[in-house]
Design an enzyme around this catalytic site. Structure first.
Site, short mmCIF file in Angstrom:
data_model
loop_
_atom_site.label_atom_id
_atom_site.label_comp_id
_atom_site.label_asym_id
_atom_site.label_seq_id
_atom_site.Cartn_x
_atom_site.Cartn_y
_atom_site.Cartn_z
N GLY A 149 53.83 31.52 79.09
CA GLY A 149 54.72 32.48 79.74
C GLY A 149 56.16 31.99 79.73
CB CYS A 150 59.34 33.77 80.16
SG CYS A 150 58.90 34.88 81.52
CE1 TYR A 151 61.43 33.13 86.16
CE2 TYR A 151 59.49 34.50 86.45
CZ TYR A 151 60.84 34.31 86.61
OH TYR A 151 61.60 35.27 87.20
#
Lengths: 344, 344, 344, 344
Positions: A149-151
């Site tokens: 994921g991005c985070y």
């Protein structure tokens, strides 16, 4: 030239795959699926692609057609890749899943955060978590990739050198993260309207966010005792970009942190440790696959502050997916990912 | 591989040249000058270029060193290219000037709008106005190119098919233009602050703007009687992009305007006539060299409305400069200019 | 202290009525209706109202309860006021309709643009078009007000002095208009997302927009021969604000336009004619009921350019509605509308 | 009606004082000074004030004229109030200083952070730190007020209930703060340009920021052992607003934090504790003097997260200054500060 397909191509990570793959010398996009937009040409929906994919149209997903490809990207809501991945793998098609479906190794934990049963627990054993800076060798041989994921990408790359070196109190990590609105996807929701989200700033999910277990699992892989993490995501009034500000308490033995970071990432093509004293800007990675880091020790105290920026749609999604593809197929790891960020 | 230099590289058109040329297969940037930043590495000023031009630093302009290059871009305030161009041309270096110095053929007119004497009137005769859609053949053989301004590019490409075909009353043209703030350059001025320019919209220069004589000269080249033009520029709260909304009164003999536009631009690699009924968005060309056009005839009246969008820093400046370079050196006209726009 | 209600209060014009009426010395908001949000407290939906309307909650619309009020605002989609207005008027309640339901005097024309039969043609005769600068005296005695649309307000106030004085060729007017995204309402639509609408600019409805017949009707009221108008609306990447740029060809007899405008609006509390040479910014009216105007004659030509800015939610909707209420009930015309615009 | 003056009125806090005081029933602005703009009418510089201060012009600062007023606000860079405050106080004029000049009680500490000698150490003894939630009674009797900085206000109000109650480990506090660009003032600096600051997010001053000693001093006043604070400010791409995200480790004895906050601020007119689970948005206080708070305990852990939002120009500067004025002169504490925030 390999042939690839994209399942669920109408969202932002789908179109970002198309944008980046248009510059990839070794990849041809043969198929892009969307149930809702089947029949629509991609360049009618995304006019920036006019002149690039003029004949490509969204089609109904068809497992047989997808199974004839070398690789398939899933840019879908969670649950979709569960249903299709097994059949594709059986046909010899590699699967690169940008959704959350294979990120957590524990199917029960997954069910708890996604409120549904895990649809393909038998595949969890072979799914590789696609963070090249941690798992490059496994990725090269993988058939099924769970793109981080991005985070989680921004946070893990920021904490990695500190945790691997065992220099911080891992029981009290803090990740204060800020994201542009594309992180929320292309869904038509009131809070994502320009009139609601611009000229404002807010936290969300302060009491628990789905990326938390993924980050925790990743950080635990870097450290021998269980990590404790407080993770607060915020919405920033901009289109792209994640800025993670990371806080940890340093051990007495912590030495030259700048050298620690520079050494750890010396050979990483997509991690850039900035000079001491720097403050990376999210715009410096706009449209680009780099994670840019800076490490600070305010007033020489025992608290370390790491600043980590990525483009949530590139290193936080589609770019990292292509980096994984490059590793899996033996291409130059930077193929299709060479262009500098758009700045200003 | 040709060797090029950039004079005045600290502004937005200078860094945009670097961004685009990083992807050009046939060009090597050898020199970039800046009096104010001499000695500073370009990637310290523009961190998006880290990893691309790691050894390149700004240097004092030096006519001898520049004269050893194949081509030099001027990304300078007006007046600078006047002083240097002649010497470079004498050395056999081609000059591509992004400033206004050679855009007006009439030195007196130039002096009137720029409040100073023209510094190189002898070169006006051979300067070629670098709008490939009008002057491609001349550009191929030119030594000195005046790259069109941003507004002039958007306006001329929008009016071109109508004026060439003689289908409108050329005495009463209206160009209502909107630009992002990079059009005002990188100078530190209060009206360009985020706190002043965002969340607002305004016209400026309604009573006369320096791009007016350039546009008028260009439109006159397309038409056999003198054009009359009202040009009102506006500042839009965004970084990049120009949207020109053009109005003209149609002749009785005007027929299928959509076909007129499509035919005129059928072979142009960087002009995209959208389907009838379209409304091009500036973001569809963000970072890209395309001019995207749509033509409307509201309620079937005798008024034609042309919508024309470009990225002011690309087709309106640095991208068009590279397109000219490609033509001058016999490269693929699209070399270095292939990447799709960044959207979203 | 009069008692008022708001029908359809969840949209932007509804909450703007609440924001402004919180400062009105003579008005108490008793009721606010919403079918979808009945039971929800307004300050839970709009936290900026916490401390102001702590007990007010959305309720189901109830004609009897509304009929007990002195006045009711409709901040509803078109069609709703048609159904309720008659019953309220019969009960002696004044109706101030912010929707399009009573703006066009011709029910057939209305049907054509809104694709449905007009629901209350019998009321059209007494509906007063609530543009105080044109119809102040009628408004004072009206029972039913059609509050002008946002674009129509900005365009009419800009053309008014010129048309009344008969100084322009009314057959060829052009209104190039730019609006912030709140003009599209609070509906969750993809094109209104921050990720889609920010950092971009586009026209829409270039071939015909519902505000066109309203503007045309209003301009015709100012002039003795039929006007011809080309109207192109654009979406600007900002929350609030309309900027209308108006073009017309001047008669030979046109004299001092600055004086013409200043004289026409000398006694208007909410029209501000700026000094000659000015360029009004939309932010100068953010949150405020003023229409700010400037008039230009580029290079002394025969084309006049009028720049007109309003806040689409205030003078273009809720503020103008309150201005009408003030006139109808004999309050100070500026009551509740005194605060300066928020700038920066 | 008291008479007040503003020294240094061209910046954002100066114009914000004018905007708010235009609605104050008991205050008349008699004088506004600016060396650079002397002679310019305030409404020529700030057109939103047209119609409100039509005769007020900037003047050279004149101690005698200022000394005839009831109160003078300093909206100046640091150092200016040092030079003038003493003379004004001697004349019986109260001084409300929005700069940093009297915020730190220790002149040596001040000198260290501001790189110059303190110009009025003799006045430090009587300067009152103008945070009404801490020092309301002292403010009522003060002659000289040091208005708190923007970050310090948001951070102190967020930590106050926890520190007063002794419920957290005060040696390890973290304040991750985000500010809109008006926090950097109206100076023309490249990093504050829209083209540089929008569509991006970055930290700054991670290794030490001038607000740090002020915050530390304020937090120490709330707690009996010395606090340890890590403070990282960030720049968010918006005009106004501060969002402070505060982290602290809870004592075992921590109980109902929601009740703790609600009780502490039950009688505070400008602190709004939101319901449990809330995430305050900065836009909910745009233009308004409220500090809106929410308190979270993620996953029931021993870490407390406080979310605190203010408008940096209002509760973080000019609004709080007026709140202090109201207390000093016995006006309603909310006079001039009643209007709801502008939202959307």
């Amino acid at each position: 030239m390999i042939k690839v397909g994209i399942v669920g191509g109408t969202g932002y990570t789908g179109v970002e795959l198309l944008r980046l793959l248009a510059q990839h010398p070794d990849v041809s996009v043969e198929t892009i699926t969307s149930r809702s937009e089947a029949g629509v040409k991609v360049c009618d929906m995304y006019p920036n692609l006019r002149g690039h994919y003029d004949r490509l149209a969204f089609s109904e997903p068809d497992a047989r057609a997808l199974g004839a490809l070398d690789a398939v990207f899933f840019a879908t809501p969670h649950g979709v890749a569960h249903a299709l991945a097994g059949e594709l793998l059986d046909n010899g098609t590699r699967v690169i899943d940008l959704s959350a479906d294979f990120r957590l190794r524990d199917a029960t934990e997954w069910s708890r955060w996604y409120d549904q049963a895990h649809g393909a627990p038998a595949l969890l054993g072979e799914a590789v978590y696609g963070l090249p800076e941690m798992h490059r060798e496994k990725i090269k041989n993988a058939r099924l990739i769970a793109v981080p994921g991005c985070y989680p990408t921004a946070v893990q790359l920021g904490f990695l050198p500190l945790l691997e070196a065992g220099l911080v109190d891992a029981s009290q990590l803090i990740a204060d993260c800020k994201s542009g609105v594309t992180g929320a996807g292309r869904g038509a929701k009131v809070p994502s309207l320009l009139a609601e989200a611009s000229e404002s700033f807010k936290a969300y999910g302060a009491s628990g966010h789905r990326h938390l277990p993924e980050i925790r699992q990743g950080l635990n892989d870097m450290h021998d005792t269980p990590v404790g993490l407080t993770f607060v995501p915020h919405l920033a009034p901009m289109i792209r970009g994640i800025h993670a500000t990371l806080y940890a308490r340093l051990d007495a033995k912590a030495g030259d942190l700048q050298a620690l970071f520079e050494n750890r990432y010396a050979n990483e093509p997509f991690v850039d440790v900035m000079p001491a004293g720097s403050h990376p800007e999210t715009r410096s990675v706009k449209g680009n696959n780099t994670c840019r880091l800076a490490v600070h020790r305010p007033e020489g105290s025992d608290t370390v502050v790491v600043l980590s920026v990525i483009d949530n749609l590139v290193k936080g999604a589609s770019g990292q997916a292509i980096q994984n593809l490059n590793l899996m197929f033996g291409f130059d790891e930077k193929a299709g990912l060479n262009a500098p960020a758009l700045m200003p």
